[in-house]
Design an enzyme around this catalytic site. Structure first.
Site, mmCIF file in Angstrom:
data_model
loop_
_atom_site.group_PDB
_atom_site.id
_atom_site.type_symbol
_atom_site.label_atom_id
_atom_site.label_comp_id
_atom_site.label_asym_id
_atom_site.label_seq_id
_atom_site.Cartn_x
_atom_site.Cartn_y
_atom_site.Cartn_z
ATOM 1 C CB CYS A 1 21.150 43.930 27.837
ATOM 2 S SG CYS A 1 20.219 42.584 27.493
ATOM 3 N NE ARG B 1 17.571 39.971 31.459
ATOM 4 C CZ ARG B 1 18.142 40.976 30.376
ATOM 5 N NH1 ARG B 1 19.460 41.102 30.381
ATOM 6 N NH2 ARG B 1 17.426 41.579 29.520
HETATM 7 C C1 BEZ Z 1 16.512 44.391 27.457
HETATM 8 O O1 BEZ Z 1 15.854 45.103 27.695
HETATM 9 O O2 BEZ Z 1 17.459 43.940 28.022
HETATM 10 C C2 BEZ Z 1 15.614 43.103 27.064
HETATM 11 C C3 BEZ Z 1 14.216 43.113 27.454
HETATM 12 C C4 BEZ Z 1 13.472 41.873 26.869
HETATM 13 C C5 BEZ Z 1 13.941 40.927 25.904
HETATM 14 C C6 BEZ Z 1 15.129 41.299 25.686
HETATM 15 C C7 BEZ Z 1 16.031 42.339 26.164
#
Ligand code: BEZ
Length: 239
Positions: A56, A139
């Site tokens: 994110c 997402r």
């Molecule tokens: C992230 O790194 O944004 C992420 C990765 C896996 C699950 C949720 C967020």
């Protein structure tokens, strides 16, 4: 198996061509009324799983870096996660003060980030997909036009960061379709040939195959024409 109201709420999502569901929200840039505050502008409403997570963070930095480019195409960005406003503020401050990614640093996120602890917005837009996560939004990307109509939807799982070139390409392609009344073929980018609407009668089909005008017909149903990159961009982008 019976479907409960809770499941129905989680599985509700607008479809392409629907009016974007309305909501009021608190954001890092003040309160917004969506989509009415964006009348006359395109917007990209996107969700991310959680603040202070690496994928994110990389996405927010990239979107913030590209915000001016999207604004030039008359498109505002609006993020959302089911975290609270203080978490959002702390995360965006950390990004600006500490994080370097792909040559970007000191990145200030100036577009609104919605707090959605109640999941009210996330549920309206089908951003919670329980098979993937019951507590984090996937997402999701909603492209909404200036009339408040959902024009395209893209979903990615938690582990997959979005491709921002593709988001920009899709926006410009849809705006080109609107402006020139054409469609865009696979992998289209400004300057590539566009597709004219299919022949709707035998007469037009015949004309398409025999005329020597500006169309290039591979067959009666598949005709392209040229629109230069300059023509596309001068019609779409703000000066
Ligand atoms: C992230 O790194 O944004 C992420 C990765 C896996 C699950 C949720 C967020």
């Amino acid at each position: 198996m019976e479907t409960t109201t809770e499941q129905q709420q989680l599985h509700t999502m607008p479809r392409i061509g629907d009016k974007a569901p309305e909501f009021k929200a608190v954001t890092t840039q003040g309160d917004i009324n969506y989509p009415s505050d964006y009348k006359g502008k395109w917007s990209i409403l996107f969700s991310h799983p959680a603040d202070f997570t690496p994928v994110c963070t990389s996405e927010f930095m990239t979107f913030a870096h590209l915000e001016e480019k999207f604004e030039k195409a008359n498109c505002s960005l609006i993020g959302l996660s089911i975290d609270g406003i203080y978490s959002h503020i702390a995360w965006l401050r950390t990004i600006k003060d500490k994080i370097e990614f792909n040559g970007m640093k000191n990145i200030e996120v100036k577009f609104p980030l919605i707090e959605d602890i109640s999941m009210e917005v996330a549920k309206k837009y089908g951003m919670i997909q329980p098979g993937e996560s019951k507590t984090q939004a996937v997402r999701a990307v909603f492209f909404v036009d200036g009339e408040g109509i959902v024009r395209a939807i893209i979903y990615y799982p938690l582990s997959l960061g979005r491709n921002f070139d593709e988001l920009y390409r899709a926006l410009i392609a849809m705006q080109t379709s609107d402006a020139f009344n054409v469609a865009t073929p696979a992998d289209w980018n400004p300057g590539d040939d566009v597709i004219v609407s299919p022949a709707g009668s035998c007469g037009v089909a015949e004309d398409r195959m025999t005329s020597t005008d500006d169309l290039d017909c591979k067959d009666w149903f598949f005709c392209t024409k040229k629109i230069s990159k300059e023509e596309v961009l001068s019609r779409i982008l703000k000066a």
